[in-house]
Design an enzyme around this catalytic site. Structure first.
Site, short mmCIF file in Angstrom:
data_model
loop_
_atom_site.label_atom_id
_atom_site.label_comp_id
_atom_site.label_asym_id
_atom_site.label_seq_id
_atom_site.Cartn_x
_atom_site.Cartn_y
_atom_site.Cartn_z
N GLY A 46 0.85 -1.18 0.00
CA GLY A 46 0.00 0.00 0.00
C GLY A 46 0.88 1.22 0.00
O GLY A 46 2.08 1.13 0.30
N GLN A 51 3.30 10.21 0.61
CA GLN A 51 4.58 9.49 0.47
C GLN A 51 5.25 9.75 -0.88
O GLN A 51 6.44 9.47 -1.04
CB GLN A 51 4.38 7.98 0.67
CG GLN A 51 4.03 7.61 2.11
CD GLN A 51 3.88 6.12 2.27
OE1 GLN A 51 2.85 5.56 1.92
NE2 GLN A 51 4.90 5.45 2.78
N CYS A 90 7.14 0.44 6.76
CA CYS A 90 6.59 1.57 5.99
C CYS A 90 7.64 2.01 4.97
O CYS A 90 8.82 2.11 5.30
CB CYS A 90 6.26 2.72 6.95
SG CYS A 90 5.63 4.19 6.12
N LEU A 91 7.21 2.26 3.75
CA LEU A 91 8.14 2.68 2.69
C LEU A 91 8.87 3.98 3.05
O LEU A 91 9.97 4.20 2.58
CB LEU A 91 7.37 2.88 1.37
CG LEU A 91 6.77 1.63 0.72
CD1 LEU A 91 5.81 2.01 -0.40
CD2 LEU A 91 7.86 0.71 0.21
N HIS A 132 -3.18 1.55 8.19
CA HIS A 132 -1.85 2.17 8.05
C HIS A 132 -1.89 3.29 7.00
O HIS A 132 -1.43 4.41 7.25
CB HIS A 132 -0.84 1.08 7.65
CG HIS A 132 0.56 1.59 7.45
ND1 HIS A 132 1.62 1.24 8.27
CD2 HIS A 132 1.09 2.42 6.51
CE1 HIS A 132 2.72 1.84 7.84
NE2 HIS A 132 2.42 2.56 6.77
N GLU A 133 -2.48 3.00 5.84
CA GLU A 133 -2.53 4.01 4.76
C GLU A 133 -3.44 5.18 5.12
O GLU A 133 -3.09 6.34 4.87
CB GLU A 133 -3.01 3.40 3.44
CG GLU A 133 -2.14 2.32 2.86
CD GLU A 133 -0.65 2.60 2.92
OE1 GLU A 133 -0.22 3.77 2.88
OE2 GLU A 133 0.09 1.62 3.03
N HIS A 136 -1.81 7.65 7.28
CA HIS A 136 -0.87 8.54 6.57
C HIS A 136 -1.56 9.84 6.16
O HIS A 136 -0.93 10.89 6.07
CB HIS A 136 -0.37 7.87 5.28
CG HIS A 136 0.91 7.11 5.43
ND1 HIS A 136 2.10 7.71 5.74
CD2 HIS A 136 1.20 5.79 5.29
CE1 HIS A 136 3.07 6.79 5.79
NE2 HIS A 136 2.54 5.61 5.52
CO CO Z 1 3.52 3.77 5.45
#
Ligand code: CO
Length: 165
Positions: A46, A51, A90-91, A132-133, A136
């Protein structure tokens, strides 16, 4: 194909509330496509618009091939049920992994790329990825929620893939 640069923490772009989408146009479609290309390139489950440097309430979730792709615009969590702790990544936090408590089940309302409202339910890893997304989009980052950090070596030892989002 446009793979965007991932914004890494700390960066003010990742913090604070993002703006709601009010125009469902070609620019939004381009953003969704860029999110998909970037998520695929970095092997995420995701990714959220901030991001890749866009402060809008847009995220995508791709928990596995069976569930497929969910594009969430202006999403809201309506209901949650239960709680479970699993390893998350997380990216925007390369190399950071840890146990985070998330609801076992969630009910979510969102709009699709045409602006149509829909609701759906998610469980387990799918629910975790959605929460999680969505967090953000209000600048709520996962590192503050880590109960216990896990090193990359420990992750390998656990034989876990802890997907990044
Ligand atoms: Co993340």
């Amino acid at each position: 194909m446009t793979v965007k640069k991932i914004i890494e923490s700390p960066n003010p772009i990742l913090e604070g509330l993002n703006e709601k989408v009010s125009t469902f146009d070609r620019k939004l479609v381009k953003l969704l496509n860029d999110l998909m290309d970037t998520m695929m390139e970095y092997d995420g489950a995701g990714i959220a618009a901030p991001q890749i440097g866009v402060n809008l309430q847009v995220c995508i979730v791709y928990p596995d091939d069976e569930i497929g792709l969910y594009e969430l615009i202006n999403p809201e969590i309506l209901e949650t049920e239960g709680e479970e702790s699993e390893i998350e990544g997380c990216l925007s936090f390369p190399g950071v992994y840890g146990y985070v408590a998330r609801p076992t089940k969630v009910k979510i309302k969102a709009q699709d790329r045409k602006g149509k409202t829909f609701t759906f339910e998610a469980e387990g890893f799918f629910a975790r990825a959605c929460v999680h997304e969505i967090e953000h989009l209000s600048g709520d980052l996962f590192d503050k929620k880590i109960i216990k950090r896990v090193t990359e070596e420990e992750l390998v030892a656990l034989n876990s893939e802890a997907e990044v989002q």
